[in-house]
Motif scaffolding. Structure first.
Motif, short mmCIF file in Angstrom:
data_model
loop_
_atom_site.label_atom_id
_atom_site.label_comp_id
_atom_site.label_asym_id
_atom_site.label_seq_id
_atom_site.Cartn_x
_atom_site.Cartn_y
_atom_site.Cartn_z
N TYR A 122 -46.22 72.55 59.84
CA TYR A 122 -46.01 71.14 59.46
C TYR A 122 -44.52 70.87 59.26
N TRP A 126 -44.43 70.23 63.77
CA TRP A 126 -44.94 68.87 63.61
C TRP A 126 -43.79 67.88 63.47
N LEU A 148 -50.79 62.85 66.52
CA LEU A 148 -50.65 64.29 66.24
C LEU A 148 -51.85 64.82 65.47
N PHE A 255 -45.96 72.12 70.03
CA PHE A 255 -46.87 71.76 68.94
C PHE A 255 -48.31 72.11 69.30
N TRP A 304 -51.77 65.41 57.30
CA TRP A 304 -51.90 66.84 57.63
C TRP A 304 -53.08 67.41 56.85
#
Length: 325
Positions: A122, A126, A148, A255, A304
């Motif tokens: 993350y 990300w 995402l 990613f 997330w």
């Protein structure tokens, strides 16, 4: 030869040269004494020489015995180490078997490590993917975040389905051959018309599937690369079309690759690790989620996911991120 050159037994040589008629009684006595001394000395030398020979044999024997003892000691140490490792492995299996809350420290892919790597993703991949999309496409912030998040959810779905499918197929093929043996011949594969009247009970099935899962983990690092290709062909195009985001540059690809790699390793754990998402309007779970840029009592978006050790209210191993309202 001088007297000094003859040595202490020279008198014997002199007497022998003179003969019996020219030798005095005193010389004869001295010669006999010297001869006796010489005999004793020779005997001593022979004994010493014999002892030295025996000593050498004894030393050689001791050396050979020492060599054998050293070999036996080395073998015993190897056996001891092997038994210790086996006992340690058995103890670890007994401790962790059926208890996912206890980490197997010998496992390089243990859940705590995977959760740490997922959390780091993350911060790194990300963020890089978000910034690339934001700068290049000038796309709305929340559209990028949802895009995402959708990638993560689809990767999770693919890995979970693939994992379950693998174990199902492995279990079927292996147990089928075990209970119904086949013989490969020149004329083809011969299969008996009769089958075993014995059926695997639940405990046997559990043992088989546990072994299969452990066997699969030894190949864990081989699957992510082909899984990335499968994801790109079967999922990515649909996701891009759904969010109207055409960009698929190196940062997005990185990613995706990282998501597949880590989530795959999560899903082959026993039991599988779980990604936890909060829905818009849910009360903020402050124990399992940190806030993104705004705090609140309810969730606006889940940025997330949190990671829990297993489904069914498992222990938290990595916090997620939410936007509050």
């Amino acid at each position: 030869m001088s007297e000094k050159g003859k040595g202490k037994y020279g008198i014997v040589e002199d007497v022998l040269k003179k003969g019996s008629k020219k030798v005095t009684p005193k010389e004869t006595e001295a010669a006999l004494k010297a001869f006796n001394d010489m005999t004793q000395e020779l005997e001593s030398l022979r004994t010493l020489s014999s002892n030295q020979g025996e000593g050498k044999k004894q030393i050689d024997k001791l050396k050979e015995e020492n060599r054998k003892l050293m070999e036996e000691s080395a073998n015993l140490r190897m056996q001891r180490d092997e038994f210790r490792n086996r006992l340690s492995s058995i103890a670890g299996q007994k401790m962790t078997e059926g208890n996912s809350d206890i980490a197997d420290l010998s496992d390089p892919f243990r859940p705590t490590n995977l959760a740490e790597r997922f959390g780091q993703m993350y911060d790194d991949t990300w963020t890089q993917a978000y910034e690339t999309l934001h700068n290049n496409a000038a796309t709305d912030e929340w559209k990028i975040i949802d895009f995402l998040a959708d990638i993560i959810k689809n990767v999770d779905d693919m890995c979970l389905r693939t994992s379950a499918d693998q174990i199902s197929k492995l279990g079927h093929y292996i147990t089928d051959d075990l209970v119904s043996p086949k013989l490969q011949t020149e004329k083809g594969t011969f299969v008996a018309s009769t089958t075993s009247i014995m059926q695997m009970d639940e405990k046997q099935k559990e043992r088989v599937y546990k072994l299969l899962k452990e066997f699969r983990k030894s190949f864990a690092t081989y699957a992510p690369r082909p899984l990335v290709e499968i994801f790109e062909k079967c999922y990515m195009e649909k996701i891009q079309q759904a969010w109207k985001i055409s960009s698929y540059n190196a940062d997005i690809r990185t990613f995706v690759s990282k998501c597949v790699e880590i989530i795959w390793l999560m899903k082959i754990q026993s039991p599988p690790m779980e990604l936890l998402w909060q829905q818009s309007g849910d009360p903020c779970d402050k124990d399992r989620f940190a806030f993104y840029t705004k705090k609140g009592e309810k969730v606006e978006r889940c940025v997330w996911p949190a990671v829990i050790l297993h489904a069914g209210n498992g222990p938290l191993v990595s916090k997620g991120v939410i936007q509050g309202i």
